[in-house]
Write a protein that holds these residues in place. Structure first.
Motif, PDB file in Angstrom:
ATOM      1  N   ARG A   1      -9.259 -18.915 -80.716  1.00 54.62           N
ATOM      2  CA  ARG A   1      -8.190 -17.893 -80.810  1.00 54.62           C
ATOM      3  C   ARG A   1      -7.211 -17.836 -79.714  1.00 54.62           C
ATOM      4  NH1 ARG A   1     -12.383 -14.773 -83.088  1.00 54.62           N
ATOM      5  NH2 ARG A   1     -12.308 -13.369 -81.178  1.00 54.62           N
ATOM      6  N   GLN A   2      -7.722 -17.941 -78.702  1.00 51.96           N
ATOM      7  CA  GLN A   2      -6.940 -17.998 -77.436  1.00 51.96           C
ATOM      8  C   GLN A   2      -5.888 -19.366 -77.537  1.00 51.96           C
ATOM      9  OE1 GLN A   2      -6.570 -15.594 -75.328  1.00 51.96           O
ATOM     10  NE2 GLN A   2      -8.177 -14.594 -76.447  1.00 51.96           N
ATOM     11  N   LEU A   3      -6.404 -20.448 -77.809  1.00 51.03           N
ATOM     12  CA  LEU A   3      -5.592 -21.868 -78.002  1.00 51.03           C
ATOM     13  C   LEU A   3      -4.717 -21.611 -79.166  1.00 51.03           C
ATOM     14  CD1 LEU A   3      -8.384 -24.466 -77.318  1.00 51.03           C
ATOM     15  CD2 LEU A   3      -6.936 -23.305 -75.760  1.00 51.03           C
ATOM     16  N   ALA A   4      -4.822 -20.928 -80.162  1.00 48.49           N
ATOM     17  CA  ALA A   4      -4.061 -20.685 -81.191  1.00 48.49           C
ATOM     18  C   ALA A   4      -2.557 -20.207 -80.946  1.00 48.49           C
ATOM     19  CB  ALA A   4      -4.524 -20.161 -82.368  1.00 48.49           C
ATOM     20  N   ASN A   5      -2.665 -19.294 -79.768  1.00 54.07           N
ATOM     21  CA  ASN A   5      -1.335 -18.634 -79.250  1.00 54.07           C
ATOM     22  C   ASN A   5      -0.823 -19.457 -78.108  1.00 54.07           C
ATOM     23  OD1 ASN A   5      -1.048 -16.083 -81.052  1.00 54.07           O
ATOM     24  ND2 ASN A   5      -3.359 -16.135 -80.672  1.00 54.07           N
ATOM     25  N   CYS A   6      -1.293 -20.515 -77.850  1.00 51.65           N
ATOM     26  CA  CYS A   6      -0.758 -21.066 -76.621  1.00 51.65           C
ATOM     27  C   CYS A   6       0.057 -22.245 -77.129  1.00 51.65           C
ATOM     28  CB  CYS A   6      -1.761 -21.721 -75.761  1.00 51.65           C
ATOM     29  SG  CYS A   6      -1.339 -22.606 -74.236  1.00 51.65           S
ATOM     30  N   LYS A   7       1.613 -22.508 -76.662  1.00 53.58           N
ATOM     31  CA  LYS A   7       2.398 -23.488 -77.068  1.00 53.58           C
ATOM     32  C   LYS A   7       2.450 -24.757 -76.138  1.00 53.58           C
ATOM     33  CE  LYS A   7       5.522 -20.604 -79.797  1.00 53.58           C
ATOM     34  NZ  LYS A   7       4.895 -19.208 -79.794  1.00 53.58           N
ATOM     35  N   ASN A   8       1.711 -24.386 -75.074  1.00 53.12           N
ATOM     36  CA  ASN A   8       1.546 -25.382 -73.952  1.00 53.12           C
ATOM     37  C   ASN A   8       0.521 -26.407 -74.035  1.00 53.12           C
ATOM     38  OD1 ASN A   8       1.505 -26.585 -71.360  1.00 53.12           O
ATOM     39  ND2 ASN A   8       3.119 -25.316 -70.650  1.00 53.12           N
ATOM     40  N   LEU A   9       0.778 -27.430 -74.444  1.00 58.56           N
ATOM     41  CA  LEU A   9      -0.267 -28.591 -74.479  1.00 58.56           C
ATOM     42  C   LEU A   9      -1.349 -28.722 -73.298  1.00 58.56           C
ATOM     43  CD1 LEU A   9      -1.744 -30.139 -76.723  1.00 58.56           C
ATOM     44  CD2 LEU A   9      -0.466 -32.105 -76.270  1.00 58.56           C
ATOM     45  N   GLY A  10      -0.429 -28.671 -72.122  1.00 53.94           N
ATOM     46  CA  GLY A  10      -1.149 -28.984 -71.108  1.00 53.94           C
ATOM     47  C   GLY A  10      -2.114 -27.718 -70.329  1.00 53.94           C
ATOM     48  N   ILE A  11      -1.585 -26.459 -70.813  1.00 57.58           N
ATOM     49  CA  ILE A  11      -2.516 -25.515 -70.731  1.00 57.58           C
ATOM     50  C   ILE A  11      -3.761 -25.502 -71.704  1.00 57.58           C
ATOM     51  CG2 ILE A  11      -2.807 -22.802 -71.129  1.00 57.58           C
ATOM     52  CD1 ILE A  11       0.040 -22.743 -70.023  1.00 57.58           C
ATOM     53  N   VAL A  12      -3.667 -25.921 -72.807  1.00 57.94           N
ATOM     54  CA  VAL A  12      -4.676 -26.259 -74.041  1.00 57.94           C
ATOM     55  C   VAL A  12      -5.588 -27.092 -73.122  1.00 57.94           C
ATOM     56  CG1 VAL A  12      -5.430 -27.122 -76.068  1.00 57.94           C
ATOM     57  CG2 VAL A  12      -3.438 -25.669 -75.678  1.00 57.94           C
ATOM     58  N   ALA A  13      -5.234 -28.222 -72.642  1.00 56.60           N
ATOM     59  CA  ALA A  13      -6.035 -29.016 -72.041  1.00 56.60           C
ATOM     60  C   ALA A  13      -6.592 -28.518 -70.878  1.00 56.60           C
ATOM     61  CB  ALA A  13      -5.284 -30.263 -71.447  1.00 56.60           C
ATOM     62  N   ASP A  14      -6.165 -27.793 -70.098  1.00 59.86           N
ATOM     63  CA  ASP A  14      -6.781 -26.891 -68.911  1.00 59.86           C
ATOM     64  C   ASP A  14      -7.831 -26.211 -69.546  1.00 59.86           C
ATOM     65  OD1 ASP A  14      -4.960 -27.992 -66.978  1.00 59.86           O
ATOM     66  OD2 ASP A  14      -3.624 -26.305 -67.017  1.00 59.86           O
ATOM     67  N   CYS A  15      -7.869 -25.519 -70.478  1.00 61.18           N
ATOM     68  CA  CYS A  15      -8.633 -24.679 -71.185  1.00 61.18           C
ATOM     69  C   CYS A  15      -9.855 -25.411 -71.470  1.00 61.18           C
ATOM     70  CB  CYS A  15      -8.009 -23.849 -72.259  1.00 61.18           C
ATOM     71  SG  CYS A  15      -6.785 -22.687 -71.739  1.00 61.18           S
ATOM     72  N   VAL A  16      -9.649 -26.462 -72.264  1.00 61.63           N
ATOM     73  CA  VAL A  16     -10.684 -27.353 -72.685  1.00 61.63           C
ATOM     74  C   VAL A  16     -11.466 -27.910 -71.683  1.00 61.63           C
ATOM     75  CG1 VAL A  16     -11.313 -29.398 -73.953  1.00 61.63           C
ATOM     76  CG2 VAL A  16      -9.317 -27.850 -75.001  1.00 61.63           C
ATOM     77  N   GLU A  17     -10.921 -28.317 -70.748  1.00 57.14           N
ATOM     78  CA  GLU A  17     -11.531 -28.816 -69.444  1.00 57.14           C
ATOM     79  C   GLU A  17     -12.613 -28.002 -68.798  1.00 57.14           C
ATOM     80  OE1 GLU A  17      -8.597 -32.800 -68.182  1.00 57.14           O
ATOM     81  OE2 GLU A  17      -8.622 -30.502 -67.364  1.00 57.14           O
ATOM     82  N   ALA A  18     -11.954 -26.703 -68.731  1.00 57.45           N
ATOM     83  CA  ALA A  18     -12.675 -25.769 -68.157  1.00 57.45           C
ATOM     84  C   ALA A  18     -13.674 -25.265 -68.931  1.00 57.45           C
ATOM     85  CB  ALA A  18     -11.848 -24.425 -67.985  1.00 57.45           C
ATOM     86  N   ALA A  19     -13.771 -25.345 -70.168  1.00 54.56           N
ATOM     87  CA  ALA A  19     -15.006 -24.689 -71.220  1.00 54.56           C
ATOM     88  C   ALA A  19     -16.121 -25.971 -70.988  1.00 54.56           C
ATOM     89  CB  ALA A  19     -14.488 -24.629 -72.352  1.00 54.56           C
ATOM     90  N   LEU A  20     -15.701 -27.183 -71.093  1.00 48.37           N
ATOM     91  CA  LEU A  20     -16.471 -28.316 -71.242  1.00 48.37           C
ATOM     92  C   LEU A  20     -17.397 -28.436 -69.580  1.00 48.37           C
ATOM     93  CD1 LEU A  20     -14.487 -31.075 -73.135  1.00 48.37           C
ATOM     94  CD2 LEU A  20     -16.573 -29.632 -73.892  1.00 48.37           C
ATOM     95  N   LYS A  21     -16.552 -28.150 -68.505  1.00 51.54           N
ATOM     96  CA  LYS A  21     -17.164 -28.305 -67.302  1.00 51.54           C
ATOM     97  C   LYS A  21     -18.242 -26.920 -67.407  1.00 51.54           C
ATOM     98  CE  LYS A  21     -16.242 -27.575 -62.317  1.00 51.54           C
ATOM     99  NZ  LYS A  21     -15.077 -27.228 -61.421  1.00 51.54           N
ATOM    100  N   GLU A  22     -17.871 -25.809 -67.750  1.00 50.53           N
ATOM    101  CA  GLU A  22     -19.011 -24.917 -67.666  1.00 50.53           C
ATOM    102  C   GLU A  22     -20.199 -25.120 -68.873  1.00 50.53           C
ATOM    103  OE1 GLU A  22     -19.328 -22.106 -65.980  1.00 50.53           O
ATOM    104  OE2 GLU A  22     -17.336 -22.791 -65.066  1.00 50.53           O
ATOM    105  N   CYS A  23     -20.053 -26.033 -69.758  1.00 53.17           N
ATOM    106  CA  CYS A  23     -20.998 -26.457 -70.803  1.00 53.17           C
ATOM    107  C   CYS A  23     -22.032 -27.508 -70.201  1.00 53.17           C
ATOM    108  CB  CYS A  23     -20.218 -27.258 -71.979  1.00 53.17           C
ATOM    109  SG  CYS A  23     -21.183 -27.658 -73.320  1.00 53.17           S
ATOM    110  N   LYS A  24     -21.461 -28.125 -69.252  1.00 54.40           N
ATOM    111  CA  LYS A  24     -22.498 -29.228 -68.546  1.00 54.40           C
ATOM    112  C   LYS A  24     -23.718 -28.546 -67.809  1.00 54.40           C
ATOM    113  CE  LYS A  24     -18.685 -32.960 -67.775  1.00 54.40           C
ATOM    114  NZ  LYS A  24     -18.170 -33.653 -66.822  1.00 54.40           N
ATOM    115  N   LYS A  25     -23.426 -27.162 -67.710  1.00 54.38           N
ATOM    116  CA  LYS A  25     -24.528 -26.431 -66.865  1.00 54.38           C
ATOM    117  C   LYS A  25     -25.767 -26.639 -67.855  1.00 54.38           C
ATOM    118  CE  LYS A  25     -21.537 -22.949 -64.569  1.00 54.38           C
ATOM    119  NZ  LYS A  25     -21.235 -21.593 -64.611  1.00 54.38           N
TER     120      LYS A  25
END
Length: 352
Positions: free
Chosen positions: A103-127
């Motif tokens: 839902r947060q990504l849906a309102n983001c028009k910047n693909l670079g920021i979308v990539a930042d968010c996904v990378e952050a989430a996947l990094k935490e997922c590795k825990k």
């Protein structure tokens, strides 16, 4: 209590287990853990950039899930039959998190920021990997539709931006003879893209033998490819190729339209020179980038060469010498060609 975390419920869960009521103990444990997870996420302040909020959200969620795994393993070590219930519960929690995340990504028009968010989430997922749970594949699957939508919307915005810039195009060489600093900045940006011989396109003490539209396209195309590759999973290959091809095809159409305009008859050699640059310089850079990322060449991108070659063959004779198409005429150099300004309309998203 919620603040006490899972340890506060150990006594009740342990009592039920000693009474042989493992299923009821498991239900109580998971119910309490759900409350703790929700409470922890509700404590986050919804403010600031999307990346900051999503990073905090992912950290809180996966820390909570990891704690749940560890507590469950300790409490139900003698009741392995309860593991399936925990896996189902964890999957439900992950789906709820991804729903909030997307839902947060849906309102983001910047693909670079979308990539930042996904990378952050996947990094935490590795825990979770050290605890025996690898949810990376599940997360990718749950995020797939949202990522496809983000990529396609970004492509459409870039195409529209290219069209708007083309509407202002005069098809003359860019002129930086009175602005050495901007020329140096542009040269560095082109080298960062992979155009190492960009200085060879500079003539007459500061003119660049390319159009404003072509320079802008190189920047947005490079930025787009870079950001999509940060998001890449095998399921996105078709979307990536289609979107990247679409950007080049749109640029082909822009050049075709210019070639059909009577006002640009004298600029045909220069316009074709820009087409040659796309064919022989920019497209190979994208192809090499893709090959390095995927470990194989992309036949779909290679097929774009044929389209550009057809354009050049049907558009007239080959391009002339440096600056030939521009006839030495000047063009404004106030191009503000930063990749972010062309490819990303918002420098940072806001939390919704």
């Amino acid at each position: 209590s919620l603040r006490g975390g899972p340890r506060a419920d150990r006594k009740a869960v342990g009592l039920l287990l000693r009474l042989g009521r493992a299923a009821q103990a498991c239900n109580l444990f998971l119910k309490n853990r759900s409350k703790v997870m929700v409470h922890s996420q509700q404590q986050l302040k919804v403010e600031g950039s999307v990346v900051l909020y999503v990073t905090k959200l992912a950290s809180v969620f996966f820390d909570g899930l990891l704690e749940s795994v560890q507590e469950f393993q300790r409490a139900f070590a003698e009741n392995p039959e309860s593991s399936s219930a925990f896996v189902v519960w964890a999957d439900e929690q992950l789906r709820a998190f991804v729903d909030q995340f997307t839902r947060q990504l849906a309102n983001c028009k910047n693909l670079g920021i979308v990539a930042d968010c996904v990378e952050a989430a996947l990094k935490e997922c590795k825990k979770l990997c050290n605890a025996g749970l690898d949810f990376k594949y599940v997360m990718h699957k749950l995020m797939l539709d949202s990522l496809v939508e983000s990529i396609n919307e970004s492509r459409d915005r870039l195409i529209e931006a290219c069209r708007l810039k083309a509407a202002e195009e005069t098809w003359k060489p860019l002129d930086f003879r009175t602005d050495d600093k901007q020329l140096s900045t542009l040269t560095l940006e082109m080298r960062n893209i992979g155009i190492d011989d960009f200085s060879n396109l500079v003539f007459d003490g500061g003119k660049v033998d390319l159009s404003r539209t072509t320079i802008s396209f190189c920047k947005v195309a490079h930025s787009f490819v870079r950001d999509v590759l940060r998001l890449y999973i095998p399921e996105l290959y078709g979307v990536f190729i289609e979107s990247t091809s679409g950007l080049f095809q749109e640029q082909i159409i822009i050049i075709q339209d210019a070639m059909g305009e009577d006002q640009y008859l004298q600029e045909h050699p220069f316009i074709l020179k820009n087409a040659t640059f796309l064919l022989e310089t920019m497209l190979p850079i994208v192809e090499e980038t893709v090959q390095n990322a995927f470990g194989r060449a992309s036949p779909e991108l290679h097929d774009l060469h044929a389209e550009l070659e057809y354009l050049m063959e049907s558009g007239g004779d080959g391009a002339g010498g440096a600056g030939g198409g521009g006839g030495g005429m000047d063009d404004d150099s106030d191009i503000a060609l930063g990749a972010a300004s062309d490819s990303q309309t918002d420098s940072d998203g806001e939390v919704v």
